[in-house]
Scaffold this motif. Structure first.
Motif, mmCIF file in Angstrom:
data_model
loop_
_atom_site.group_PDB
_atom_site.id
_atom_site.type_symbol
_atom_site.label_atom_id
_atom_site.label_comp_id
_atom_site.label_asym_id
_atom_site.label_seq_id
_atom_site.Cartn_x
_atom_site.Cartn_y
_atom_site.Cartn_z
ATOM 1 N N LEU A 142 21.238 -18.979 -50.983
ATOM 2 C CA LEU A 142 21.944 -18.014 -49.848
ATOM 3 C C LEU A 142 21.350 -17.795 -48.467
ATOM 4 C CD1 LEU A 142 23.536 -15.459 -52.019
ATOM 5 C CD2 LEU A 142 24.868 -17.076 -50.665
ATOM 6 N N GLY A 143 19.992 -17.568 -48.756
ATOM 7 C CA GLY A 143 18.973 -17.452 -47.651
ATOM 8 C C GLY A 143 18.742 -18.406 -46.603
ATOM 9 N N ARG A 144 19.006 -19.523 -46.906
ATOM 10 C CA ARG A 144 19.013 -20.752 -46.000
ATOM 11 C C ARG A 144 20.623 -20.813 -45.185
ATOM 12 N NH1 ARG A 144 17.202 -23.190 -50.734
ATOM 13 N NH2 ARG A 144 14.845 -24.107 -50.163
ATOM 14 N N LEU A 145 21.397 -19.947 -45.457
ATOM 15 C CA LEU A 145 22.974 -20.114 -44.781
ATOM 16 C C LEU A 145 23.031 -18.769 -44.312
ATOM 17 C CD1 LEU A 145 24.997 -21.819 -47.380
ATOM 18 C CD2 LEU A 145 23.749 -22.912 -45.599
ATOM 19 N N PHE A 146 22.591 -17.519 -44.850
ATOM 20 C CA PHE A 146 23.010 -16.368 -44.332
ATOM 21 C C PHE A 146 21.727 -15.378 -44.197
ATOM 22 C CE2 PHE A 146 26.375 -17.823 -47.262
ATOM 23 C CZ PHE A 146 27.432 -17.270 -46.309
ATOM 24 N N ASP A 147 21.810 -14.223 -43.294
ATOM 25 C CA ASP A 147 21.077 -13.100 -43.189
ATOM 26 C C ASP A 147 21.384 -12.343 -44.286
ATOM 27 O OD1 ASP A 147 19.346 -11.215 -42.555
ATOM 28 O OD2 ASP A 147 20.046 -11.007 -40.574
ATOM 29 N N VAL A 370 27.054 -20.051 -53.706
ATOM 30 C CA VAL A 370 26.991 -21.034 -52.483
ATOM 31 C C VAL A 370 27.783 -22.247 -52.704
ATOM 32 C CG1 VAL A 370 25.553 -22.567 -51.121
ATOM 33 C CG2 VAL A 370 24.463 -20.345 -52.103
ATOM 34 N N THR A 371 27.795 -22.922 -53.779
ATOM 35 C CA THR A 371 28.852 -23.857 -53.987
ATOM 36 C C THR A 371 30.348 -23.475 -53.927
ATOM 37 O OG1 THR A 371 27.296 -24.911 -55.477
ATOM 38 C CG2 THR A 371 29.513 -25.547 -55.647
ATOM 39 N N ILE A 372 30.665 -22.240 -54.335
ATOM 40 C CA ILE A 372 31.695 -21.726 -54.415
ATOM 41 C C ILE A 372 32.340 -21.697 -52.726
ATOM 42 C CG2 ILE A 372 33.205 -19.560 -54.700
ATOM 43 C CD1 ILE A 372 31.786 -19.120 -57.188
ATOM 44 N N ILE A 373 31.372 -20.992 -52.306
ATOM 45 C CA ILE A 373 31.690 -20.911 -50.555
ATOM 46 C C ILE A 373 31.761 -22.043 -50.018
ATOM 47 C CG2 ILE A 373 30.709 -20.138 -48.553
ATOM 48 C CD1 ILE A 373 29.277 -17.842 -50.002
ATOM 49 N N LYS A 374 31.145 -23.212 -50.362
ATOM 50 C CA LYS A 374 31.362 -24.614 -49.798
ATOM 51 C C LYS A 374 32.689 -24.977 -50.115
ATOM 52 C CE LYS A 374 27.471 -26.823 -49.919
ATOM 53 N NZ LYS A 374 26.036 -27.184 -50.685
ATOM 54 N N LYS A 375 32.873 -25.103 -51.392
ATOM 55 C CA LYS A 375 34.129 -25.505 -51.935
ATOM 56 C C LYS A 375 35.323 -25.025 -51.324
ATOM 57 C CE LYS A 375 32.778 -27.292 -56.633
ATOM 58 N NZ LYS A 375 33.208 -27.131 -58.155
ATOM 59 N N PHE A 391 29.799 -27.767 -41.582
ATOM 60 C CA PHE A 391 29.735 -28.222 -42.823
ATOM 61 C C PHE A 391 28.267 -28.141 -43.428
ATOM 62 C CE2 PHE A 391 28.994 -32.233 -45.120
ATOM 63 C CZ PHE A 391 29.375 -32.158 -46.297
ATOM 64 N N VAL A 392 28.122 -27.810 -44.690
ATOM 65 C CA VAL A 392 26.728 -27.691 -45.151
ATOM 66 C C VAL A 392 26.639 -28.915 -46.322
ATOM 67 C CG1 VAL A 392 25.251 -26.530 -46.821
ATOM 68 C CG2 VAL A 392 26.458 -25.200 -44.957
ATOM 69 N N PRO A 393 25.999 -29.825 -46.107
ATOM 70 C CA PRO A 393 26.065 -31.117 -47.142
ATOM 71 C C PRO A 393 25.871 -30.671 -48.500
ATOM 72 C CG PRO A 393 24.753 -31.624 -45.205
ATOM 73 C CD PRO A 393 25.166 -30.206 -45.105
#
Length: 696
Positions: A142-147, A370-375, A391-393
């Motif tokens: 999560l820290g790579r995508l969000f604050d 994170v996977t749920i958010i991407k899906k 898009f997050v690979p």
């Protein structure tokens, strides 16, 4: 188109916490000299709300709310696999609950250096435990995508629910004022979900994204109500929170053993995992008792009651984009029924069900937020989700899981892949496919798009290339079409990079030098009629040539055959439309679907959505053939000419037809076309062996 603030340490603060200065703009400042594990950041300094609000007002007048950082001494970034589940939660909870008292506060577990400057803010609102460590298994990702800021409610704190709403609301308004174009995510667990909805109901004009796990709005129908009279008769020295936690954490051991046995997992492994979990729980019993002592547990139950009543009377004001995650084995709340109810009442709401998970959904080792958010295409940095820039690979683990889920289908289809080298030589495998993008793959769409599974899988395994499929918009929008798969059925496609077919998305994928998968025949091919196998339904106008030439993309035509060895259409669109009841269902469903190519004529314009009746056959084999690559580099001005553009378009189409004809002829000589010879071959050569095919 592919179908398928600041934090004042309390007295007696332990030595492992220390504060760090902030940057001039009030945001958390990264300290690269120290190895960071935790940051603590809260918006209040006094227990009373009136004092807290005055402090916030003064800070905002000074240029924004100040946030400080406290770090664990000697901390280090932990390997993800070593910090999962209840052990990690209990180890950190033991440190956080010792400094008792004080007001609710924010802490951030992420490292500024891991994310981009435009990352959205994520506020985690905890459940009944109030510790704020519910997302500990996902902090790094999560820290790579969000604050990330997590709300911590000290054990002895007695802030009412309505005051908690104001605390979160003040933070939301302050951050929205600071970055009005950035969405704010509210991730709420149980009572935290009620808190998130309450803030959303009071702030409908702020761009919020709600992710709610097992919302406690169903408290009125839960077993927790029965605990209130029992607590009054319980001795004060006992902690009712202890059996509460034990029941929820340990789950049902017998059911776990049975389920894992049915899944084919060794009984020895299951027993070892259960033993490890019970050992962890027994070693942290004092921590569990300290998290929810009797007085705190009574207070939390009263808060649950008031929270449920508060938000249920305000659900009509919740307009935010919402994703509800509900567990099938929640022993406290009727979460799945409540999820269905909320999904009907909230206007912008989707739901995902996790049948094998318990109440603490985010603590399940099999659940990755994170996977749920991407899906679910929920990650965005602006007002709307951008399928290209947002898009997050997929990660390596996500790809491995997708491949494992489709391993059986890929094994049954035993796909043969052929490609063409620059000199025209046909080779087995994907050696002739360009590795550097942008590349546009254009081909035939088999029945129901079954070919996309082995196609995407093989490119990942052999070339480490992610094909970005152009898909019908219905895969991204919730519909109520009877008989059609639920939108959650397409989560994996979205995870793997599928985008709605649209000129803007097409442009962005080319600009990012992607490998793009396009089916010009779209739904008309994938849902074809009886006797229309391997027939192309392409539009008359060249839809993709000019766009490809603009970016100098390579165009790779391909053919695929094998659907007629897997199934046969016996009831098609024409047959269904002869039945009045089914006709009305199809027509009603089509009103909910985005119509494409409305300006086109002919068969390609007939993009009817229906599910054909198919009789399965004894499985055959899929064959792919990637033909001659067409270069558009340096031809941008030439292909502006309509005739030249049309000529190249027809050449690509003819190459697809040639590839299909070649495969249909050559497969007749494949001794392993049927599944039985393939199984016999693998039985003697190993089930991981590559089964031969016809001579090239």
């Amino acid at each position: 188109m592919a179908l398928p603030a600041a934090f004042v340490l309390p007295s007696g603060c332990p030595p492992w916490l220390r504060c760090e200065a902030t940057s001039s703009n009030g945001r958390l400042r990264s300290n690269r000299m120290l190895n960071t594990t935790w940051r603590l950041a809260v918006s209040v300094e006094e227990a009373s709300w009136s004092t807290a609000r005055r402090i916030v007002e003064k800070r905002e007048e000074a240029g924004g709310m100040r946030v400080e950082r406290a770090m664990v001494e000697g901390g280090r970034e932990w390997p993800e696999e070593e910090r999962k589940g209840w052990k990690a939660y209990l180890e950190e909870a033991e440190k956080m609950i010792r400094p008792a008292g004080g007001p609710p506060r924010w802490f951030s577990p992420s490292d500024d250096a891991l994310r981009s400057n435009d990352s959205p803010l994520l506020l985690f609102l905890p459940g009944i435990d109030g510790v704020g460590l519910g997302l500990i298994s996902s902090h790094r990702k999560l820290g790579r995508l969000f604050d990330i800021w997590c709300l911590h409610i000290p054990v002895m704190d007695r802030t009412p629910f309505t005051e908690l709403v104001k605390i979160v609301e003040e933070t939301v308004r302050s951050e929205n004022l600071r970055s009005p174009k950035r969405p704010i995510y509210l991730v709420g667990d149980s009572i935290g979900a009620c808190l998130a909805m309450a803030v959303a109901a009071r702030n409908p004009d702020i761009d919020l994204v709600l992710i709610l796990a097992n919302p406690a709005t169903s408290f009125g129908r839960s077993q927790l109500q029965l605990l209130t009279p029992l607590l009054e008769a319980m001795p004060s020295q006992l902690s009712p929170g202890l059996p509460y936690f034990l029941a929820l954490m340990a789950g049902d051991p017998l059911r776990m053993v049975l389920d894992n046995t049915l899944k084919g997992l060794p009984l020895q492994n299951t027993t070892r995992e259960l033993t490890e979990d019970l050992t962890t729980l027994s070693s942290f019993l004092p921590v569990l008792a300290d998290i929810l002592p009797k007085e705190t547990f009574q207070w939390k139950l009263e808060m649950l009651k008031s929270a449920s009543s508060y938000i249920n009377s305000r659900l009509h004001n919740v307009k935010a984009q919402t994703l509800i995650l509900c567990s099938g084995r929640d022993q406290l709340l009727p979460s799945q029924q409540e999820g269905e109810r909320l999904s009907r009442l909230l206007p912008n709401c989707d739901i995902r069900r996790f049948d094998d998970s318990g109440h603490f959904l985010f603590m399940d080792d099999n659940i990755d937020l994170v996977t749920i958010i991407k899906k679910t295409s929920r990650y965005r940095r602006g007002k709307h989700h951008d399928y290209a820039s947002d898009f997050v690979p997929p990660t390596r683990k996500e790809v491995e899981k997708v491949l494992e889920e489709n391993r059986l289908f890929n094994a049954v289809s035993s796909s043969v892949m052929l490609s063409t080298l620059e000199d025209g030589t046909i080779v087995k495998g994907l050696a002739g496919v360009p590795s550097e993008g942008p590349v546009l793959f254009v081909g035939y769409h088999m029945l129901l798009g079954f070919e996309t599974v082995p196609l995407v899988s093989r490119f990942l395994e052999e070339k480490n290339i992610l094909l970005r499929g152009m898909a019908h918009p219905m895969l991204f929008v919730k519909t109520e079409m009877q008989g059609f798969p639920d939108i959650s059925s397409f989560d994996t496609l979205r995870l793997m990079g599928a985008v709605p077919v649209a000129p803007t998305n097409f442009f962005k994928l080319f600009a990012s030098k992607s490998h793009i998968l396009l089916y010009p025949g779209g739904v008309r091919e994938a849902l074809h009629r009886k006797g229309e196998e391997y027939k192309l339904f392409w539009p008359e106008q060249p839809e993709f040539v000019r766009m490809a030439a603009r970016f100098g993309a390579k165009i790779v035509p391909f053919g695929v055959v094998g659907e007629d060895d897997f199934g046969q259409v016996v009831f098609d669109y024409e047959d269904w439309m002869k039945i009045p009841y089914l006709r009305s269902i199809i027509e009603a469903g089509m009103e909910q679907v985005v119509r494409l190519r409305t300006e086109a004529s002919g068969e390609v314009a007939n993009q009817q959505m229906y599910m054909p009746g198919i009789i399965p056959k004894f499985p055959g084999r899929f064959y792919f053939y990637f033909g001659k690559t067409f270069e558009t580099e340096g031809r941008r001005h030439e292909l502006r000419d309509r005739d030249k553009c049309q000529e190249l378009y027809m050449q690509v189409k003819s190459e697809v037809e040639r590839c299909i004809a070649y495969l249909k002829e050559r497969r007749e000589t494949d001794p392993y076309r049927n599944i039985v010879p393939r199984l016999l071959y693998q039985a003697t050569h190993g089930f991981t062996s590559d089964v031969p095919t016809f001579e090239i």
